[in-house]
Design a protein around this motif. Structure first.
Motif, mmCIF file in Angstrom:
data_model
loop_
_atom_site.group_PDB
_atom_site.id
_atom_site.type_symbol
_atom_site.label_atom_id
_atom_site.label_comp_id
_atom_site.label_asym_id
_atom_site.label_seq_id
_atom_site.Cartn_x
_atom_site.Cartn_y
_atom_site.Cartn_z
ATOM 1 N N GLY A 112 0.807 -1.226 0.000
ATOM 2 C CA GLY A 112 0.000 0.000 0.000
ATOM 3 C C GLY A 112 0.829 1.259 0.000
ATOM 4 N N THR A 113 2.130 1.106 0.293
ATOM 5 C CA THR A 113 3.020 2.259 0.398
ATOM 6 C C THR A 113 4.327 1.933 -0.313
ATOM 7 N N LEU A 114 4.297 1.953 -1.636
ATOM 8 C CA LEU A 114 5.430 1.531 -2.459
ATOM 9 C C LEU A 114 6.723 2.269 -2.118
ATOM 10 N N GLY A 115 6.662 3.600 -2.021
ATOM 11 C CA GLY A 115 7.861 4.383 -1.754
ATOM 12 C C GLY A 115 8.949 4.076 -2.762
ATOM 13 N N TYR A 116 10.143 3.787 -2.277
ATOM 14 C CA TYR A 116 11.256 3.515 -3.182
ATOM 15 C C TYR A 116 11.500 2.023 -3.372
ATOM 16 N N ALA A 133 1.138 -2.447 -6.223
ATOM 17 C CA ALA A 133 1.768 -1.471 -5.327
ATOM 18 C C ALA A 133 1.182 -0.082 -5.550
ATOM 19 N N PHE A 134 0.850 0.584 -4.441
ATOM 20 C CA PHE A 134 0.220 1.907 -4.484
ATOM 21 C C PHE A 134 1.218 2.991 -4.078
ATOM 22 N N ASP A 135 1.154 4.122 -4.745
ATOM 23 C CA ASP A 135 1.858 5.319 -4.276
ATOM 24 C C ASP A 135 1.259 6.551 -4.932
ATOM 25 N N GLN A 136 1.393 7.695 -4.242
ATOM 26 C CA GLN A 136 0.878 8.953 -4.788
ATOM 27 C C GLN A 136 2.011 9.932 -5.092
ATOM 28 N N ASP A 137 3.241 9.425 -5.023
ATOM 29 C CA ASP A 137 4.421 10.241 -5.292
ATOM 30 C C ASP A 137 5.025 9.775 -6.621
ATOM 31 N N TYR A 174 -1.107 4.475 -9.291
ATOM 32 C CA TYR A 174 -0.891 5.858 -8.830
ATOM 33 C C TYR A 174 -2.138 6.324 -8.086
ATOM 34 N N SER A 175 -2.104 6.134 -6.768
ATOM 35 C CA SER A 175 -3.267 6.494 -5.944
ATOM 36 C C SER A 175 -2.883 6.391 -4.478
ATOM 37 N N ASN A 176 -3.584 7.134 -3.644
ATOM 38 C CA ASN A 176 -3.477 6.953 -2.194
ATOM 39 C C ASN A 176 -4.067 5.587 -1.853
ATOM 40 N N PHE A 177 -3.464 4.892 -0.903
ATOM 41 C CA PHE A 177 -3.966 3.544 -0.570
ATOM 42 C C PHE A 177 -5.357 3.553 0.072
ATOM 43 N N VAL A 178 -5.877 4.738 0.375
ATOM 44 C CA VAL A 178 -7.254 4.799 0.891
ATOM 45 C C VAL A 178 -8.235 4.233 -0.153
ATOM 46 N N MET A 211 2.555 14.697 0.093
ATOM 47 C CA MET A 211 3.037 13.435 -0.482
ATOM 48 C C MET A 211 2.596 13.343 -1.942
ATOM 49 N N ASP A 212 1.397 13.865 -2.216
ATOM 50 C CA ASP A 212 0.870 13.926 -3.576
ATOM 51 C C ASP A 212 0.927 15.385 -4.016
ATOM 52 N N LEU A 213 1.802 15.686 -4.978
ATOM 53 C CA LEU A 213 2.019 17.081 -5.372
ATOM 54 C C LEU A 213 0.831 17.698 -6.116
#
Length: 308
Positions: A26-30, A48-52, A74-78, A125-127
């Motif tokens: 839910g929080t892919l990050g790097y 894998a989810f991320d908004q960055d 590409y999304s918030n894990f919510v 976190m999401d620009l």
């Protein structure tokens, strides 16, 4: 920029990965946790989810070198349930949530997450998020600022700091992290500032507000539990007491028999616990990990398994 994945082996081992399973980061990050999951999959798949977007670009390259058995969303894990449903996925075998900021996000001073260097007040976190730290600092009322500083930062000088911010912004817009740190110090005085470091609490509170972090967490956990197959597991890594409290309370509620029927000789299926706790107390990082990565110091890992 080096990124350390906190409690990497503990959180991944806790998932008991099956090579043909469906897993969600839910929080892919790097890509630290995702890489370790992907290495263990043969016919399985990772979502894998991320908004960055910057993190996504970095991770896509890293994961592609392991295998192609992954999809980045590409999304918030919510939005985990809805976005997985769009992929035709309604049940999964494991989920990991690492709720910390990645080191590159902190170290990239332009993102404004840290009070350690001067930068624009941002913290998104999401620009594409229209609300940034600058907007909060310059538009929220004294009451609203006091509330977020107290609730999300647990800072006892919240009202004093909020009043000072509002009086300073009447003179000119507050634009940078350094300006905000100076205002905090002048509000509380050098002695309290140097002893208690309220800027840590205030920056944490603003970041939580900008990204709706606690609201998102309360919403995603029940959905994530619902997505798990029987026998499926979830690892959640938190970094401060507010997050850990939410995780602990939701896991406790789902792992206990409903109070209404506790004394009955035969308890109906729907009142039985949904999950079991794999670890009653949170798993903490080892001394070795803390010495290698001081940012892991406050981390706590909780693991659950779906049992019905």
């Amino acid at each position: 920029m080096k990124h350390y994945s906190v409690m990497l082996s503990e959180s991944i081992d806790g998932l008991k990965i099956k090579s043909d399973g469906i897993y969600v980061d839910g929080t892919l990050g790097y890509g630290g946790h995702s890489s370790e999951i992907l290495k263990q999959l043969t016919t399985g798949h990772l979502y894998a989810f991320d908004q960055d977007k910057e993190a996504i670009e970095n991770s896509k390259k890293r994961l592609s070198e392991i295998s192609n058995n992954f999809t980045i969303i590409y999304s918030n894990f919510v939005n985990i349930k809805e976005k997985l449903a769009e992929q035709g996925i309604h049940k999964v075998d494991g989920i990991i949530l690492d709720l910390g900021l990645s080191s590159p996000q902190i170290d990239n001073k332009e993102r404004g997450f840290t009070f350690m260097s001067d930068a624009p007040l941002d913290m998104r976190m999401d620009l594409s998020n229209p609300v940034d730290a600058k907007k909060i600092i310059n538009t929220y009322s004294i009451e609203e600022l006091t509330n977020i500083f107290y609730l999300y930062g647990e800072e006892k000088m919240s009202k004093t700091i909020a009043k000072k911010i509002v009086s300073e912004r009447l003179k000119k817009e507050i634009k940078t992290t350094k300006e905000l740190v100076n205002i905090i110090e002048s509000a509380v005085g050098a002695k309290y500032f140097n002893k208690s470091h309220p800027e840590r609490q205030i920056f944490q509170a603003i970041r939580i507000e900008v990204n709706s972090e606690l609201t998102v967490l309360k919403s995603v956990l029940p959905d994530a539990i619902d997505l798990l197959n029987k026998g499926g597991r979830m690892s959640v890594i938190t970094f401060h007491s507010l997050e850990d409290r939410i995780v602990k309370q939701i896991f406790k509620k789902e792992s206990e028999i409903d109070e209404l029927v506790k004394g009955l000789p035969k308890i109906p299926e729907k009142y039985l616990p949904t999950i079991k706790l794999i670890n009653k107390k949170p798993i903490l990082p080892s001394e070795i990990e803390i010495s290698e990565n001081s940012r892991s110091k406050s981390a706590k890992l909780r693991i659950i398994e779906r049992i019905k």
